[in-house]
Design an enzyme around this catalytic site. Structure first.
Site, mmCIF file in Angstrom:
data_model
loop_
_atom_site.group_PDB
_atom_site.id
_atom_site.type_symbol
_atom_site.label_atom_id
_atom_site.label_comp_id
_atom_site.label_asym_id
_atom_site.label_seq_id
_atom_site.Cartn_x
_atom_site.Cartn_y
_atom_site.Cartn_z
ATOM 1 N N LYS A 107 0.849 -1.192 0.000
ATOM 2 C CA LYS A 107 0.000 0.000 0.000
ATOM 3 C C LYS A 107 0.882 1.240 0.000
ATOM 4 C CE LYS A 107 -4.532 0.808 0.691
ATOM 5 N NZ LYS A 107 -5.514 -0.249 0.427
ATOM 6 N N SER A 352 -8.895 -5.384 -10.387
ATOM 7 C CA SER A 352 -7.541 -4.953 -10.754
ATOM 8 C C SER A 352 -6.754 -6.123 -11.335
ATOM 9 C CB SER A 352 -6.793 -4.433 -9.522
ATOM 10 O OG SER A 352 -7.092 -3.085 -9.291
HETATM 11 N N1 GLU Z 1 -7.430 0.262 -2.762
HETATM 12 C C1 GLU Z 1 -8.208 -0.924 -3.021
HETATM 13 C C2 GLU Z 1 -8.178 -1.844 -1.827
HETATM 14 O O1 GLU Z 1 -7.981 -1.422 -0.705
HETATM 15 C C3 GLU Z 1 -7.849 -1.600 -4.330
HETATM 16 C C4 GLU Z 1 -6.440 -2.051 -4.462
HETATM 17 C C5 GLU Z 1 -6.066 -2.527 -5.859
HETATM 18 O O2 GLU Z 1 -6.896 -2.551 -6.758
HETATM 19 O O3 GLU Z 1 -4.882 -2.880 -6.014
HETATM 20 O O4 GLU Z 1 -8.424 -3.021 -1.919
#
Ligand code: GLU
Length: 421
Positions: A107, A352
């Site tokens: 992240k 994704s």
């Molecule tokens: N930010 C999103 C999550 O917390 C998506 C992360 C992504 O698509 O890599 O799952």
């Protein structure tokens, strides 16, 4: 240390510890998974519109890559901290493992209020972040995506910047890009869609279906809005929505399109006015007499101070970490079902993954085919989590603990065959 980040990390680690006990895994698994493999700090200078340089601090936490490249979003928010980013990256490792994706977890975060930047400043910052991280990311290394405060336009700037550095187009290094730039139209609504699918499946078990059930949603960004949209499509009655400024409540159900139009025009749902509708605070939305509650904003909003006021029987975590460990104990004791973040909001990262597969093969599915693939993966996870929960004992363990056991099982086996433990 910020309380928000620290409390969240503490809740994640408590659940991890319990999952390791429940699954009978060696203590070494906790030693490894309770800390990130790598933490990168970047300081990004941006020439602001007034001519002065401002330096923004950001992070990329690469938590674990036993199952594949690190994967997870990038958050732009004024209050981000390293502790919070570590907690979010840790949840990504479990989310990706739980959903059967060939990914580890990561992240990113930048301490900034994106609403206060001009478009040019935001582009400079986004490109600067991609440049600073370029040596540490890549389609087979670490694949970022949006999170709170970031969107497909930001991904487009970042993928462009990375591609310039690489000297060739590299679509698979960021996901949730605009459809015209190797994205997929499903990604826009996939997280909210996943929240709705999880709510619908749980509602079938609790009440025989979601039709006619009342729903309150906290957060009206990409997750909250689309969760409400799909829940209505599935037959639920969305009676309240709220954003950071406050919310609106109508026991007979809201006209979502009209609320969205007001939000787009004025910046908040609070300005929506219609007969039978009253204004509520951002906290009140959590305590309304509804069947289903969807916290889809930030972490730690359901805590021991308000857990006993919550009336919903089903909580679906659109946000990451909205329920503290203390609150979960109270709610589980009262028989409330909490569909945890790593399951309920996984539609985003699962989509994704599909986009990344499209990018690697330069071949794209149409919207219906993509959404069907997404739903199949979500339903498979739902069934595995429910089986695991039933096996472990629904009165003894929470759904989150069952999901963590399911996730840790995959990570443990990958680490074992790799010879890490
Ligand atoms: N930010 C999103 C999550 O917390 C998506 C992360 C992504 O698509 O890599 O799952």
């Amino acid at each position: 240390m910020s309380l928000r980040g620290a409390t969240f990390l503490d809740s994640v680690l408590q659940t991890l510890k319990r999952a390791i006990e429940l699954g009978g895994y060696p203590q070494e698994v906790y030693e490894i998974l309770s800390r990130p493999q790598r933490v990168i700090t970047v300081n990004i200078p941006v020439r602001m519109d007034d001519g002065k340089i401002q330096v923004f601090t950001g992070y990329r936490v690469q938590h674990n890559n036993a199952l594949g490249p690190y994967k997870g979003g990038i958050r732009f928010h004024p209050e981000v901290t390293l502790e919070e980013d570590i907690a979010l990256a840790t949840v990504m490792t479990f989310k990706n493992a739980l959903n059967g994706l060939p990914y580890g977890g990561g992240k990113g975060a930048v301490a900034v209020d994106p609403k206060k930047l001009s478009r040019r400043e935001l582009e400079e910052l986004s490109r600067g972040y991609a440049r600073a991280l370029a040596p540490f990311i890549g389609p087979e290394v670490d694949i970022p995506a949006p999170d709170v405060g970031t969107d497909p336009q930001i991904m487009a700037w970042m993928v462009d910047e990375y591609s310039k550095i690489a000297g060739r187009n590299v679509p698979g290094v960021f996901t949730a890009k605009p459809a015209i730039l190797w994205g997929n139209p499903v990604r826009e609504y996939s997280t909210g869609f996943g929240v709705a699918v999880w709510a619908r499946e749980a509602a079938k078990k609790l009440w025989g279906g979601i039709e006619g059930k009342t729903v309150a949603v906290q957060g009206f960004g990409n997750v909250g809005y689309w969760a409400a949209y799909w829940l209505i499509k599935m037959g639920a009655r969305v009676v309240a929505v709220a954003d950071s400024k406050g919310g609106v409540y109508n026991p007979n159900g809201l006209d979502l399109a009209a609320v969205k139009a007001v939000k787009d025009k004025t910046g908040s749902v609070i300005n929506y006015d219609a007969p039978g509708t009253r204004k509520i605070t951002n906290e009140e939305v959590l305590e309304l007499p509804v069947d289903v509650l969807v916290p889809a904003a930030l972490e730690n909003v359901i805590h021991k101070g308000n857990a006993n006021n919550i009336k919903a029987k089903l909580i679906v975590e659109g946000a990451n970490g909205p329920t503290t460990a203390d609150a979960e104990k109270i709610l589980h004791g009262r028989g409330v079902w909490i569909l945890p973040d790593l399951a309920a909001n996984a539609g985003g990262v699962v989509m994704s993954y599909l986009e990344w597969v499209e990018n690697l093969q330069w071949y794209f599915w149409d919207e219906d085919e993509t959404r069907n693939k997404l739903e199949r993966i979500l339903l498979d996870t739902f069934n595995r989590v429910m089986n695991r929960w039933n096996k472990l004992g629904t009165d003894k363990v929470t759904i989150r603990e069952a999901a963590y056991v399911e996730a840790v099982d995959r990570i443990y086996n990958a680490m074992k065959v790799r010879g890490w433990i």
